[in-house]
Enzyme design. Structure first.
Site, short mmCIF file in Angstrom:
data_model
loop_
_atom_site.label_atom_id
_atom_site.label_comp_id
_atom_site.label_asym_id
_atom_site.label_seq_id
_atom_site.Cartn_x
_atom_site.Cartn_y
_atom_site.Cartn_z
N PHE A 150 78.21 40.15 144.28
CA PHE A 150 77.57 39.30 145.30
C PHE A 150 78.42 39.09 146.55
CE2 PHE A 150 80.13 35.91 143.35
CZ PHE A 150 80.55 35.22 144.48
N SER A 227 83.23 41.47 138.18
CA SER A 227 84.27 40.76 137.43
C SER A 227 84.87 41.68 136.36
CB SER A 227 83.66 39.53 136.76
OG SER A 227 82.64 39.96 135.87
N CYS A 282 88.02 39.75 146.49
CA CYS A 282 88.93 40.23 145.44
C CYS A 282 90.32 40.46 145.99
CB CYS A 282 88.39 41.49 144.80
SG CYS A 282 88.33 42.84 145.97
N GLU A 376 91.33 33.94 137.77
CA GLU A 376 90.67 34.11 139.06
C GLU A 376 89.80 32.89 139.31
OE1 GLU A 376 87.61 37.27 139.43
OE2 GLU A 376 88.45 37.63 141.42
P1 NAD Z 1 79.69 40.08 138.17
O1 NAD Z 1 80.60 40.86 137.30
O2 NAD Z 1 79.11 38.82 137.64
O3 NAD Z 1 78.45 40.98 138.63
C1 NAD Z 1 78.62 42.28 139.13
C2 NAD Z 1 77.38 43.10 138.82
O4 NAD Z 1 77.23 43.17 137.40
C3 NAD Z 1 76.10 42.51 139.37
O5 NAD Z 1 75.32 43.52 139.91
C4 NAD Z 1 75.45 41.85 138.15
O6 NAD Z 1 74.05 41.89 138.20
C5 NAD Z 1 75.94 42.69 137.00
N1 NAD Z 1 76.09 41.93 135.74
C6 NAD Z 1 76.31 40.60 135.62
N2 NAD Z 1 76.40 40.26 134.31
C7 NAD Z 1 76.25 41.38 133.61
C8 NAD Z 1 76.25 41.68 132.21
N3 NAD Z 1 76.42 40.75 131.29
N4 NAD Z 1 76.09 42.96 131.83
C9 NAD Z 1 75.91 43.93 132.75
N5 NAD Z 1 75.88 43.70 134.10
C10 NAD Z 1 76.05 42.45 134.52
O7 NAD Z 1 80.50 39.82 139.54
P2 NAD Z 1 80.06 38.90 140.77
O8 NAD Z 1 80.15 37.47 140.35
O9 NAD Z 1 78.81 39.41 141.38
O10 NAD Z 1 81.23 39.24 141.79
C11 NAD Z 1 82.47 38.59 141.82
C12 NAD Z 1 83.51 39.37 141.05
O11 NAD Z 1 83.63 40.69 141.59
C13 NAD Z 1 84.90 38.78 141.16
O12 NAD Z 1 85.52 38.83 139.91
C14 NAD Z 1 85.61 39.68 142.16
O13 NAD Z 1 87.01 39.71 142.05
C15 NAD Z 1 85.00 40.98 141.81
N6 NAD Z 1 85.14 41.94 142.90
C16 NAD Z 1 86.08 42.91 142.74
C17 NAD Z 1 86.29 43.82 143.75
C18 NAD Z 1 87.34 44.88 143.61
O14 NAD Z 1 87.44 45.70 144.48
N7 NAD Z 1 88.14 44.88 142.56
C19 NAD Z 1 85.53 43.75 144.93
C20 NAD Z 1 84.56 42.75 145.04
C21 NAD Z 1 84.37 41.85 144.00
#
Ligand code: NAD
Length: 485
Positions: A150, A227, A282, A376
């Site tokens: 997101f 995440s 991130c 985090e």
């Molecule tokens: P998230 O892991 O909750 O969601 C990411 C994606 O996974 C979304 O499209 C979501 O629909 C899907 N998802 C959620 N729950 C799921 C499940 N149980 N099974 C399968 N898919 C699922 O992450 P978020 O809250 O959208 O984003 C924030 C996180 O992303 C933070 O931890 C941040 O550090 C990380 N992030 C990392 C980077 C990087 O480059 N390392 C970049 C941007 C964000």
């Protein structure tokens, strides 16, 4: 509802989803209902994969120099629509307009890199023997998927789509259900830029679609950004189905401040890093380790943090759940004996009472075993620890399971080099709070911040989105004969 209900985008068309399940898309700025996002079924995903598969033969056989013409036009369209795209990004994500403009500018930069791929993906030729040569070519994989988080509704989709598509693949994008609107505009702009139908498709949904992507036999590669918890699930599931997978996870980035650091520059960089995009990056600074006496820097950090005003130069966090989680971290730290120097809890922005804001928060005298030191937080919070030596600071940084970024603030080149060599993170800054490498360098962390080989952007992504074909040819009857001919 401000915008029409979202559907999927398959085969170049808005496509109705086969289920009635949907979620509200709420603006974190003021609680406005923006739209609804459908929860697709595995059947919807299959329709998208079939459309992508049908588009692949023609797209992959289009010469790369022709393929990138779409991205020259797409870049112009991003520039032309920058203001509208930035406004939409702010509305759905909650970040400030200025931060959204920077996000779209980054999309333009990422697209510029994709237009340079013909110059980078030239293959190699080796003359093995007289009249015999070996040649390598980068060949697209087929249908690939990109699952995004997101916090950057436009930038993270544009980490993957321009390179993957310019390299000849057809893509299924799974947007975050919290911010699905920007991807709709991306699809429209790609179509306007002349991308053939089926090359880029969007399937909205949640866990069911992510699982279906990992399981679908016709998807060759899966990239994931989100995440660590979900990155691990996706990496395991996709690779257990024999797919290529690159899964970027969460982060806990440490900034090490040495006593010779320039006070004003360090304080303003630390505050910008921890509070930019409301700490939902991130690459955000989350833990600061003062080595020796850095009291002057900490005082200036507090002064700078107090200039950051929620709803003005600080955006909202994504939702109430996030706000509550961040405030709980602050409360726990206080209970465990840390000192809250600047407190961002219980913020309400006048006129935006339904917005989900957390003010900048500076927590001092944090110890390494506290949850604010280890986990985090993903909010505008900096947790300050103190050590006597650089090695003690590095030991704290090294012990953390994540490894996205680390930075050092110092005027001592030798100390900086020592930290570059010994920090356990993929991206290191020296007097830089957000050390994002710029293209053609690639973006990617280490440890539990990334699973898989290579990085997601820049030159490194070429290996992920292609496979190498090696051919050996002999056209001369007189060519030397050896063991391999
Ligand atoms: P998230 O892991 O909750 O969601 C990411 C994606 O996974 C979304 O499209 C979501 O629909 C899907 N998802 C959620 N729950 C799921 C499940 N149980 N099974 C399968 N898919 C699922 O992450 P978020 O809250 O959208 O984003 C924030 C996180 O992303 C933070 O931890 C941040 O550090 C990380 N992030 C990392 C980077 C990087 O480059 N390392 C970049 C941007 C964000």
């Amino acid at each position: 509802m401000k915008y029409p209900a979202i559907q999927n985008f398959i085969g170049g068309k808005i496509t109705k989803v086969s289920t009635d399940k949907k979620l509200d898309v709420i603006s974190p700025i003021d609680g406005t209902l923006l739209s609804t996002v459908p929860m697709s079924s595995a059947k919807d995903l299959n329709d998208a994969v079939m459309a992508a598969k049908a588009a692949f033969p023609a797209w992959s056989k289009t010469p790369i120099k022709e393929r990138v013409q779409v991205f020259f036009r797409y870049k112009t369209l991003l520039e032309k629509n920058l203001k509208e795209l930035a406004e939409l990004c702010s509305e759905e994500n909650g970040k400030t307009y200025g931060e959204s403009v920077a996000e779209i500018e980054k999309c333009i930069e990422l697209t510029e890199f994709a237009t340079s791929l013909p110059q980078l993906v030239t293959g190699e030729v080796l003359e093995v023997s007289r009249g015999v040569e070996c040649r390598t070519e980068h060949v697209p994989l087929g249908v690939v998927a990109s699952i995004v988080p997101f916090n950057f509704p436009s930038m993270v989709p544009n980490w993957t789509l321009p390179n993957a598509i310019a390299l000849g693949n057809c893509m299924i994008m799974k947007p975050s259900e919290k911010v699905p609107l920007s991807c709709v505009r991306i699809a429209e702009l790609l179509k306007e830029a002349g991308l053939p139908d089926g090359v880029f498709n969007i399937v909205n949904g949640d866990v069911e679609i992510v699982n279906a992507i990992c399981d679908h036999p016709d998807i060759e590669a899966v990239s994931f950004v989100g995440s660590t918890k979900i990155a691990k699930i996706v990496y395991q599931r996709a690779t257990s189905n024999y797919k290529r997978c690159l899964a970027l996870g969460g982060a806990k980035n440490h900034l090490m401040v040495l006593p010779d650091a320039k006070v004003d520059m360090t304080a303003s960089n630390v505050v910008a890093s921890m509070s930019g995009c409301a700490g939902q990056r991130c690459m955000a600074a989350s833990a600061m380790i003062g080595v020796g006496n850095v009291d002057a820097v900490i005082s200036r950090i507090c002064e700078e943090a107090l200039k950051i005003i929620p709803g003005k130069n600080l955006g909202a966090v994504i939702n109430k759940e996030s706000k509550d989680r961040i405030e709980q971290y602050i409360a726990d730290a206080e209970k465990q004996g840390a000192k809250i120097l600047v407190d961002g809890r219980k913020v309400v922005v006048e006129g935006k009472e339904k917005g989900t804001y957390v003010g900048p928060t500076v927590i001092d005298h944090v110890t390494p075993e506290m949850s604010v030191a280890k986990e985090e937080i993903f909010g505008p919070v900096i947790s300050i620890m103190r050590t006597n030596t650089i090695d003690e600071a590095l030991a704290i940084e090294n012990a953390n399971p994540y490894g996205n970024a680390a930075s050092v603030f110092t005027q001592n080149g030798g100390a900086a080099r020592y930290i570059i060599d010994n920090a356990s993170a993929g991206m290191i800054g020296v007097n830089v709070g957000v050390p994002v490498p710029r293209e053609p360098f690639s973006f990617g962390g280490w440890n539990e911040s990334k699973f898989g080989v290579g990085d997601i952007t820049g030159k490194s992504s070429i290996e992920f989105w292609t496979k190498l074909k090696k051919s050996t040819t002999k056209w001369s009857a007189e060519a030397g004969v050896n063991w391999m001919s």
